[in-house]
Structure formats: structure tokens, C-alpha cells
Design an enzyme around this catalytic site. Structure first.
Site, PDB file in Angstrom:
ATOM      1  N   SER A 136     -22.676  17.944  50.631  1.00  0.00           N
ATOM      2  CA  SER A 136     -21.473  17.776  50.179  1.00  0.00           C
ATOM      3  C   SER A 136     -20.957  19.291  49.793  1.00  0.00           C
ATOM      4  O   SER A 136     -21.621  19.816  49.205  1.00  0.00           O
ATOM      5  CB  SER A 136     -21.370  16.959  48.994  1.00  0.00           C
ATOM      6  OG  SER A 136     -20.206  16.637  48.258  1.00  0.00           O
ATOM      7  N   LYS A 162     -19.759  16.623  54.269  1.00  0.00           N
ATOM      8  CA  LYS A 162     -18.716  16.055  53.459  1.00  0.00           C
ATOM      9  C   LYS A 162     -17.897  16.991  52.765  1.00  0.00           C
ATOM     10  O   LYS A 162     -18.408  17.771  52.105  1.00  0.00           O
ATOM     11  CB  LYS A 162     -19.425  15.036  52.348  1.00  0.00           C
ATOM     12  CG  LYS A 162     -18.583  14.342  51.643  1.00  0.00           C
ATOM     13  CD  LYS A 162     -19.088  13.240  50.743  1.00  0.00           C
ATOM     14  CE  LYS A 162     -19.659  13.481  49.423  1.00  0.00           C
ATOM     15  NZ  LYS A 162     -20.112  12.675  48.551  1.00  0.00           N
ATOM     16  N   LYS A 164     -14.782  17.735  50.430  1.00  0.00           N
ATOM     17  CA  LYS A 164     -13.946  17.151  49.238  1.00  0.00           C
ATOM     18  C   LYS A 164     -12.502  17.696  49.713  1.00  0.00           C
ATOM     19  O   LYS A 164     -12.393  18.847  50.119  1.00  0.00           O
ATOM     20  CB  LYS A 164     -14.196  17.902  47.927  1.00  0.00           C
ATOM     21  CG  LYS A 164     -15.651  17.469  47.611  1.00  0.00           C
ATOM     22  CD  LYS A 164     -15.768  16.139  47.178  1.00  0.00           C
ATOM     23  CE  LYS A 164     -17.318  16.042  46.432  1.00  0.00           C
ATOM     24  NZ  LYS A 164     -17.319  14.454  45.901  1.00  0.00           N
ATOM     25  N   ASP A 189     -14.032  13.391  51.281  1.00  0.00           N
ATOM     26  CA  ASP A 189     -14.152  12.626  50.090  1.00  0.00           C
ATOM     27  C   ASP A 189     -13.175  12.955  49.311  1.00  0.00           C
ATOM     28  O   ASP A 189     -12.953  14.309  48.803  1.00  0.00           O
ATOM     29  CB  ASP A 189     -15.623  12.986  49.516  1.00  0.00           C
ATOM     30  CG  ASP A 189     -15.834  12.145  48.177  1.00  0.00           C
ATOM     31  OD1 ASP A 189     -15.071  11.503  47.830  1.00  0.00           O
ATOM     32  OD2 ASP A 189     -16.668  12.724  47.418  1.00  0.00           O
ATOM     33  N   GLU A 214     -13.987   8.940  52.300  1.00  0.00           N
ATOM     34  CA  GLU A 214     -14.744   8.408  50.948  1.00  0.00           C
ATOM     35  C   GLU A 214     -13.644   8.131  49.910  1.00  0.00           C
ATOM     36  O   GLU A 214     -12.829   9.147  49.384  1.00  0.00           O
ATOM     37  CB  GLU A 214     -15.745   9.173  50.589  1.00  0.00           C
ATOM     38  CG  GLU A 214     -16.559   8.586  49.421  1.00  0.00           C
ATOM     39  CD  GLU A 214     -17.764   9.355  49.328  1.00  0.00           C
ATOM     40  OE1 GLU A 214     -18.543   9.083  48.356  1.00  0.00           O
ATOM     41  OE2 GLU A 214     -18.072  10.439  49.802  1.00  0.00           O
ATOM     42  N   ASP A 239     -16.803   4.269  47.020  1.00  0.00           N
ATOM     43  CA  ASP A 239     -17.715   4.825  46.119  1.00  0.00           C
ATOM     44  C   ASP A 239     -17.512   4.677  44.479  1.00  0.00           C
ATOM     45  O   ASP A 239     -18.151   3.593  43.954  1.00  0.00           O
ATOM     46  CB  ASP A 239     -17.813   6.394  46.217  1.00  0.00           C
ATOM     47  CG  ASP A 239     -18.443   7.557  45.228  1.00  0.00           C
ATOM     48  OD1 ASP A 239     -19.455   6.546  44.516  1.00  0.00           O
ATOM     49  OD2 ASP A 239     -18.755   8.694  45.140  1.00  0.00           O
ATOM     50  N   LYS A 263     -24.882   4.977  45.017  1.00  0.00           N
ATOM     51  CA  LYS A 263     -25.326   5.773  43.756  1.00  0.00           C
ATOM     52  C   LYS A 263     -26.288   4.806  42.669  1.00  0.00           C
ATOM     53  O   LYS A 263     -25.495   4.240  42.109  1.00  0.00           O
ATOM     54  CB  LYS A 263     -24.128   6.544  43.139  1.00  0.00           C
ATOM     55  CG  LYS A 263     -23.736   7.675  44.150  1.00  0.00           C
ATOM     56  CD  LYS A 263     -22.529   8.656  43.606  1.00  0.00           C
ATOM     57  CE  LYS A 263     -22.138   9.546  44.571  1.00  0.00           C
ATOM     58  NZ  LYS A 263     -20.725  10.152  44.288  1.00  0.00           N
ATOM     59  N   GLY A 291     -25.023  11.716  46.245  1.00  0.00           N
ATOM     60  CA  GLY A 291     -25.484  12.628  45.174  1.00  0.00           C
ATOM     61  C   GLY A 291     -24.762  12.852  43.987  1.00  0.00           C
ATOM     62  O   GLY A 291     -23.386  12.783  44.054  1.00  0.00           O
TER      63      GLY A 291
END
Length: 370
Positions: A136, A162, A164, A189, A214, A239, A263, A291
Site C-alpha cells: 500500500s 495499492k 491511495k 484506495d 477500494e 473496507d 481487517k 493492513g
């Protein structure tokens, strides 16, 4: 198995880099480490993943300490535990506070696996001997800097990236990545940074053949995600919207997503995480393990969970060395060409480095009936 004492430690560790998302930047990680000791003197370990501010969920480091100290620990001390699933039942009268619940429940699962002479993965019913991992990547100062970081992680063997995203750091970013890395397994994400009014921007991301987007919309949203998924080619992964088994069931039944990020802390522990996994498997919904910038103890729990059969997409459980100069377990979590080997030793499968734990400890307190 009876828990005779519980120690809470306040740890503070400095990450190797600033981690920036749509809701803020983190460099110093403060968290609770929980050690549960049974009548035989064995220790089980759990880690709170709550941040110091309520960015990700309403929970924080301080609220977790309060809930653990005043409500959860008194429920557990000196009570006979046949199986960790009981802990979820005993905590059910307490609303939400899932990260606090997962902190102590994870330690009980570790102890249970040790008591039954199983690895935590085996105790959960895991079948994978090694797990694929991705990485990430937070929001960077420039696209060029981001591309260099991605190139390095590809060289290290990570199986997917991934990235952001947020309004203004989205379509142009994904376009640049795709131009540079046409075949890279890639996802975005958003951490709830968009609204349904941003539908045109989110549809524009379809061009880049993403594995998923996400959590594009609000954390408390199920309905608008269903509306959005109907017009997107790209799968939506939920998520922050999935805080319980019922959230997962309703999201799937409403067509709000095609993928779920599980998660452990967000859903309240390994028992609920496994239940969501099992349900998704029956519904043909892919899952992966996200994570929360964990240390090695939380990372070990993630590895064990990801050994379950329906974790078919690379998760966020990167190696310890990516985040920390020195982790609090030995050996540290290692990534070998994009894979982590699932430990087969009893419990979480890693030894606790108490010298490192003591180095990072700011404060500690022991709870017992004596």
C-alpha cells in the site's frame, strides 16, 4: 484455559516514512500491546490497530485503553475459556469498539493455538502455506516520486500495488502509472474521499483496468455503493463500510461490492473475520486482508488469517523491514519474491523480542484478580 493476568503496554514506534492518505499523514505509531498470561504461565499477544485520532473509525488509542481496562479485561480474567469464539459472545453486549475487542481476542487465539499445539493458521482452518502480498502506497509529493517507489516495489517482487487516491490525485495518477506499467496489478484506495456526485471521475478510472477501487464513498454507506457499482466496470471493494458480519451480508445482498477487504481490528477479531470469509466464499465474493500499519504481532495475525482458502487476492501484509528499523518479533516478517511463508510453529509463529518491546514502551499496567 484461564487468564490469570493481562498486561497493557503503550508503545510508540517511528515508521521509516510518512504515510499519507486522504484523511491525514502518520509517521509516529502509538498503539496498545496486550499480553494475556494463562494459568500455565504461557503468554498470548494482541495488538490494537486504533490510531491516536478518529480518522479511520471512531476508535482511538485512548478509547481502546478505556474499553479494555474498564469493560473487556474484567470479563476475561479468571474465566474458563474452551475456545476463542466464546470471547466474541461474551463481548457482544458492548456496542462496536471492535478494535479494542480484537486486541484481547487476538491474544486469546494465540494462547488457544499454543495450548492445542497448533499454529494460529491451523487453528483458524488455514490451508495456504504461503500467501501473496502486495503493498500500500500513500499519497506522494509528485507522480514522478510515486513511479519510482512503484518501480522499487516491483523489483522487490510485490504482487500488486495499492495506491491511495483522493479528489485531484486520481485519474491523472492512474493514467501515469498505466503508461509506465501497462500490466501491473493495480488498485486505488479512496478511504471514503468521494461522494456519489463524483460518479464521472470514478467512471473515468474504468479506463485503467484496475483490480478494484477500494471504499470510494462514505464509510457508513451501503446504498450509494450499490448505485455506483452498477455503472462501474471496475469492482468496488468495501473496507470501512464492513464492521460486522451483518454489514458484509447486507453489502453483498445489495450488490454494493464485488470484493471485501477483511481487517481483523475493524470487524472485531479473528472469529468474526473468519465468519465473513466463510460467507463470502459461499457467495463467490473475493476477499483479501488489509493492513493497519501493524507491528510484527498484528502482522502475524494477518498472515494467519490470510492462510484461509478464500483469500485469493494479495493483501497488504508487507514485510516488517518496509515499516520499521527494528520490529518487536523474531524473526521479522519476511517477503520472499512477493510471498510470505505461513509459520507452522504453535501460536502466532514468531517470538516476541522483549528487549525491543521494552525499548518502545512508554507506559505499562498489569491487571489481575490477585
Amino acid at each position: 484455559m484461564k487468564i490469570k493476568s493481562i498486561k497493557l503496554r503503550h508503545l510508540k514506534m517511528r515508521m521509516k516514512f510518512d504515510f499519507t492518505t486522504s484523511f491525514g499523514t502518520l509517521r509516529n505509531k502509538e498503539f496498545i500491546l496486550l499480553e494475556a498470561v494463562d494459568e500455565m504461565g504461557r503468554s498470548g499477544w494482541g495488538e490494537s490497530v486504533a490510531f491516536t485520532a478518529p480518522w479511520y473509525t471512531e476508535e482511538t488509542f485512548r478509547t481502546n485503553w478505556h474499553i479494555l481496562e474498564d469493560f473487556l479485561i474484567p470479563v476475561i480474567l479468571d474465566k474458563k475459556i474452551e475456545h476463542p469464539d466464546q470471547v466474541t459472545e461474551w463481548f457482544s453486549y458492548i456496542k462496536r469498539n471492535n478494535m479494542a475487542k480484537a486486541t484481547i481476542e487476538g491474544a486469546i487465539w494465540d494462547l488457544y493455538a499454543q495450548t492445542t499445539e497448533q499454529s494460529l493458521a491451523q487453528a483458524l482452518g488455514g490451508t495456504h502455506k504461503k500467501i501473496e502480498v502486495g503493498v500500500s502506497i500513500g499519497i506522494q509529493k509528485s507522480i514522478d516520486e510515486l513511479l519510482k517507489i512503484i518501480e522499487q516495489y516491483i523489483y522487490e517482487g510485490y504482487k500488486r500495488m495499492k495506491v491511495k487516491i483522493k479528489p485531484g490525485w486520481d485519474v491523472n495518477v492512474m493514467k501515469a502509472i498505466r503508461n509506465e506499467f501497462p500490466n501491473l496489478p493495480l488498485m486505488g484506495d479512496a478511504n471514503s474521499a468521494y461522494s456519489i456526485n463524483d460518479i464521472d471521475t470514478l467512471k473515468a478510472l474504468d479506463e485503467f483496468n484496475l483490480m478494484m477501487i477500494e471504499q470510494p464513498l462514505g464509510s457508513d454507506d451501503i446504498l450509494d455503493h450499490a448505485v455506483l457499482q452498477k455503472v462501474l466496470k471496475t469492482p468496488i471493494c468495501l473496507d470501512e463500510s464492513i464492521n460486522s458480519f451483518e454489514d458484509a451480508r447486507k453489502a453483498i445482498e445489495n450488490g454494493s461490492c464485488k470484493i471485501i477487504n477483511i481487517k481483523i481490528g475493524r470487524v472485531g477479531g479473528l472469529t468474526v473475520a473468519k465468519r465473513i470469509h466463510d460467507y463470502c466464499q459461499t457467495k463467490g465474493i473475493a476477499v483479501w486482508c488489509g493492513g493497519m500499519l501493524e507491528t510484527g504481532i498484528g502482522r502475524a495475525h494477518n498472515v494467519a488469517l490470510t492462510s484461509l482458502a478464500n483469500f485469493t487476492l494479495p493483501g497488504d501484509t508487507a514485510g516488517s523491514a518496509r515499516y520499521w528499523e527494528k520490529d518487536i518479533i523474531t524473526p521479522e516478517v519476511m517477503v520472499d519474491n512477493g510471498y510470505i511463508h505461513v509459520p507452522d510453529q504453535p501460536g502466532i509463529g514468531y517470538q516476541i523480542d522483549l528487549n525491543a518491546v521494552n525499548t518502545y514502551t512508554v507506559f505499562e499496567k498489569v491487571y489481575s484478580l490477585a
